[in-house]
Design an enzyme around this catalytic site. Sequence first.
Site, PDB file in Angstrom:
ATOM      1  N   HIS A   9     -52.096  11.067 -23.119  1.00 33.36           N
ATOM      2  CA  HIS A   9     -50.733  10.727 -23.559  1.00 33.36           C
ATOM      3  C   HIS A   9     -50.639  10.543 -25.067  1.00 33.36           C
ATOM      4  CE1 HIS A   9     -48.954   9.848 -19.492  1.00 33.36           C
ATOM      5  NE2 HIS A   9     -50.225  10.030 -19.219  1.00 33.36           N
ATOM      6  N   ASP A  26     -47.468   9.485 -33.133  1.00 36.63           N
ATOM      7  CA  ASP A  26     -47.145   9.202 -31.738  1.00 36.63           C
ATOM      8  C   ASP A  26     -47.408  10.456 -30.911  1.00 36.63           C
ATOM      9  OD1 ASP A  26     -46.087   7.905 -29.473  1.00 36.63           O
ATOM     10  OD2 ASP A  26     -44.502   6.964 -30.656  1.00 36.63           O
TER      11      ASP A  26
END
Length: 457
Positions: free
Chosen positions: A159, A367
Amino acid sequence: MPRDRRLVVVANRLPVARNRAGEWEVSPGGLVTALLPVVKARRGAWVGWPGSTDRGSRPFLEERVRMRPVTLSDAEVRDYYHGFSNRTLWPLYHDAIRTPEFHRHWWRAYLEVNRRFARAAARTSRPGDMVWVHDFHLQLVPAMLRELRPDVKIGFFLHIPFPPEELFAWLPWRKQVLEGLLGADLVGMQIASDARNFSRLAREFAGAEGTDTELYIGRRKVRIGSFPISIDFDEFNSIAEHPETISRAKEIRRQVGASRKIVLCVDRLDYTKGFDSRLRAWENMLEEGHVTVKNNVLMQVAVPSRESVPDYAAMREQVERTVGRINGEFSQPGQVAVHYFRRNLPRHELVAYYRAADVMLVSPLRDGMNLVAKEFVASRPDLSGVLVLSEFAGAAREMRRALLVNPRDIDGLVQAINGALKMPRQDVRQRMAILRMVVRRHDVHAWAAEFLEVLNR
Ligand code: ADP
Ligand code: G6P
């Protein structure tokens, strides 16, 4: 999505944890937000840590998901979770925004806990099942599980970003981590550059052969791909359309002052999220008169995270000091310059904030994807609201109609926020319509279907 094989998800955290009142509550973070609707829809099983060190948790059913708790001791929470996962891997994989620490006893705990998860996954699966392992906490599980259960399909999805060689090569256990991941049949990353980094490093340090999308370990094939994760668009959209959400959004606007424009930020309290430069940009805008407390307000909703890790505690203090300084300087009676809430909002309340905002400011320094950006556009069926988005979020690859910014460039941030506040209505609607189409077309169910289809080949 193939429905014949059962799905077993393996992730560090279970999607639910007990709150102070002893009731189960959905855990925060992008992984859970994305995966829970997928596992619910398939009535799958989830192997994970329930978030406390209580012993003896039995399997249970919650949110239509069969939960299989894996317990951790206090020492393992300290060394495997706070230590190797959050103080070695997390900063290393996020551009070393904080200096990663390397300790052999943390690594030993990581090995031990990964073994426990692999054994729990092996016990939970039947022949032919698809076992889908998630994220940086469990990179050794694919190879360990293959040893125990060569009869299941093993997928892995990361992720967070996968770093380039200049950073990954620092890791004293780089070969073991790569070999752990290469135990999967399919390794999925968020964006193409992460997948490329992984394939190259696997060839360089772990003896894999092949191309960026297909590697061989001896005769066994490992597929590599990028699968940008998403959200349950329909869920956010329908909450946003609910009359109670609409009236709550109006109430929020009335509470802050109906004529004031709201710039909203929603993040876990994490040093990757870029709190400091966005607050400095806002302070700068107030100082230079681009915005005034009479007409504008910044709302920062921040959910506490990993508070026992010193870098997180230090960052929280710094954020709170900066908010105090800006408010001390600029607030007026009844009108604060920055509203700061440190709490986990229930979903319908969060969506009401998304609907109330004029500008959504998402400015992480790095991110993997950033789901907040996608949640915001899914929550704007009214086609208003402007998204300002960091170039360093994976989401920027798809969300080209956002105002893209370099989060370290204060002048650039000021310019983008200004541009967003002043954008003509027609332009706002056009951009939002396109952004919504992008997220609606590629929602989390499409993401899971695509990954599982490749895994099932
Ligand atoms: P990360 O995975 O690093 O936490 P993402 O942006 O991908 O970052 O996901 C964050 C998730 O946590 C989103 O689903 C968002 O809605 C949720 N979240 C963040 N802050 C809050 C908050 N204050 N209250 C409730 N949910 C939050
Ligand atoms: C990110 C990570 C997840 C993690 C979440 C919350 O989304 O990718 O794996 O669960 O942050 O962090 P926490 O440490 O509380 O699980």
